[in-house]
Design a protein around this motif. Structure first.
Motif, short mmCIF file in Angstrom:
data_model
loop_
_atom_site.label_atom_id
_atom_site.label_comp_id
_atom_site.label_asym_id
_atom_site.label_seq_id
_atom_site.Cartn_x
_atom_site.Cartn_y
_atom_site.Cartn_z
N ASN A 60 1.44 8.71 6.90
CA ASN A 60 0.28 7.91 6.47
C ASN A 60 0.42 7.42 5.03
OD1 ASN A 60 -1.07 8.12 8.93
ND2 ASN A 60 -2.10 10.02 8.34
N SER A 61 1.07 8.22 4.20
CA SER A 61 1.19 7.88 2.78
C SER A 61 2.03 6.64 2.51
CB SER A 61 1.76 9.07 2.01
OG SER A 61 3.03 9.42 2.53
N VAL A 62 2.84 6.21 3.49
CA VAL A 62 3.72 5.08 3.25
C VAL A 62 3.48 3.92 4.21
CG1 VAL A 62 5.48 6.64 2.34
CG2 VAL A 62 5.61 5.88 4.74
N LYS A 63 2.57 4.08 5.16
CA LYS A 63 2.31 3.02 6.12
C LYS A 63 1.90 1.74 5.41
CE LYS A 63 0.96 5.59 10.27
NZ LYS A 63 -0.17 5.99 11.14
N GLY A 64 2.50 0.65 5.83
CA GLY A 64 2.19 -0.63 5.22
C GLY A 64 3.01 -0.94 3.98
N ARG A 65 3.70 0.05 3.43
CA ARG A 65 4.51 -0.17 2.23
C ARG A 65 6.00 0.01 2.49
NH1 ARG A 65 4.13 3.06 -2.10
NH2 ARG A 65 3.58 4.92 -0.89
N PHE A 66 6.35 0.95 3.36
CA PHE A 66 7.75 1.24 3.66
C PHE A 66 8.08 0.74 5.07
CE2 PHE A 66 8.28 5.27 0.79
CZ PHE A 66 7.81 4.56 -0.29
#
Length: 122
Positions: A60-66
């Motif tokens: 969840n911490s990287v969804k949409g960014r990685f």
């Protein structure tokens, strides 16, 4: 065997792409995952990709960014990291799992690279 590359220093908001060269898998279907370990913290799963159908899973911490991607023709897996923030500073590792499984549980992985350091400055 897994070997990471592409780490370094990036400013907050910037982008960086990590590469993982892998070899030695016996079967055709397997999973490559990216993990990270910040100083004083446990290693956490970031993303994984299954080679049988290119399906992916993200923390969840990287969804949409990685974004994780693979090129099985050249035995490479990539982690494109956009909109970095200082909390992304860590040693990044790629891990290999000899089955196709949508998991970023580090306990499930069989093999590991040596890690590559990524630092995000404010």
């Amino acid at each position: 065997q897994l070997v990471e590359s592409g780490g370094g220093l990036v400013q907050a908001g910037g982008s960086l792409r990590l590469s993982c060269a892998f070899s030695g898998f016996v079967f055709d279907d397997y999973t490559i995952g990216w993990f990270r370990q910040a100083p004083g913290k446990e290693r956490e799963g970031v993303a994984c990709i299954m080679t049988n159908d290119d399906s992916t899973l993200y923390a969840n911490s990287v969804k949409g960014r990685f974004t994780i991607s693979s090129d099985t023709a050249t035995n490479m897996v990539y982690l494109q990291m956009n909109n970095r923030n200082p909390e992304d500073t860590a040693d990044y590792y790629c891990g290999g799992l000899e089955i196709a499984s949508d998991t970023v549980d580090r306990g499930e992985y069989d093999d590991w690279g040596q890690g590559d350091q990524v630092t995000v400055s404010p």
